[in-house]
Motif scaffolding. Sequence first.
Motif, short mmCIF file in Angstrom:
data_model
loop_
_atom_site.label_atom_id
_atom_site.label_comp_id
_atom_site.label_asym_id
_atom_site.label_seq_id
_atom_site.Cartn_x
_atom_site.Cartn_y
_atom_site.Cartn_z
N ARG A 178 0.84 -1.19 0.00
CA ARG A 178 0.00 0.00 0.00
C ARG A 178 0.89 1.25 0.00
N SER A 230 2.10 3.65 -5.24
CA SER A 230 1.92 4.71 -6.24
C SER A 230 2.59 6.02 -5.80
N GLY A 286 7.77 0.64 -4.74
CA GLY A 286 6.68 1.04 -5.61
C GLY A 286 7.07 1.50 -6.98
N GLU A 345 -3.66 0.91 -6.14
CA GLU A 345 -2.37 1.55 -6.42
C GLU A 345 -2.16 1.77 -7.91
#
Length: 366
Positions: free
Chosen positions: A78, A81, A87, A131
């Motif tokens: 989580r 993004s 990420g 995301e």
Amino acid sequence: MALTCGIVGLPNVGKSTVFNALTASDIPAENYPFCTIDPNVGIVPVPDEKLKALANIYQPEKTTPAIMEFVDIAGLVRGASKGEGLGNQFLGHIREVTALVHVVRCFEDDNVTHVDGTIDPIRDVETIESELIIKDLDSVEKQLHRVIKLARSGDKDAKADEALLTRIRAHLDDIKPARSMELDKTERERISKYFLLTGKPILYVANVDEDEILSETRGELTQRLFDYAQSAGAGVLRLCGKLEQEIALLDEEEKLEFCSEYGIPEPGLNKLIHRAYDLLQLQSFYTAGPKEVRAWTIRKGSTAPKAAAEIHTDFEKGFIKAAIFKFDDLMIHGSEKVLKEKGLISLQGKEYIVQEGDCIYFHFNV
């Protein structure tokens, strides 16, 4: 063909275990997040009973299967993004693949930690989907800013882009992936140039434990994932990554014995490879002779010259015609000689759309 399936999922859901099984390799699959950092790439032969049958008839010196490319991508968390965890790397690697195989944990095991502490397949799916949607929204906003300027200058193509991007933005704002939009053929071609993460076709894989995979009944967690996939219009299957990795290390005879002993019709990986092949809109055609029997990969809907190009670009440039017979006809009659006598080998031109299982001889001149 340069078409790849990216294996994605949260950390510790069994992505690398499934990848190991697919490639019969030994990528680390340890019990901690981000065990996979750089994407591992595996070339996987497509299980093909037609190819085996053709080899039995022609007895060639060499038999070559079609192949698929799978990429094992680092687990996402989580906030990816926004650059959390790995990420940026994760999302960059996803952008480079053609389709997604999303491995979802559907088993309980106190010895294998979960990044969120509990097992919830729908929450896990929505974590990754959210995301990707956030990243796509950011990308669409940037592209909209660019095309609006062009549209105001009178560029008709930019006006069409602006209208479509505006629709996409509204769709993503509703927390819906781009792949679920209703688009006509022209719009689908136009949307492809945006390289949206949520526009890629997806197959969900329920990674279950050994007890469940040996049962015809789906567990509660698995059924929830199947219901979700059905509502989303996505494909889904279940397999046991741990068991598949054990099967993958056996030779062909041992695999058959293992599957027979446990009452498994075929390795789950065979189903996964075929489903991924279909997800990429691929099909096989064959060339056959005493030197080699080979399966070739093309996109569904490809013409005979495009199929010829898979063998060599000169075949497409100098294409004259293609002599084609059907695999099923060969299995019924047993030899090309009989097919010729019965008029079951046809000559096709440049407009012919190659069908799954076609056996082809190309005539060309360069």
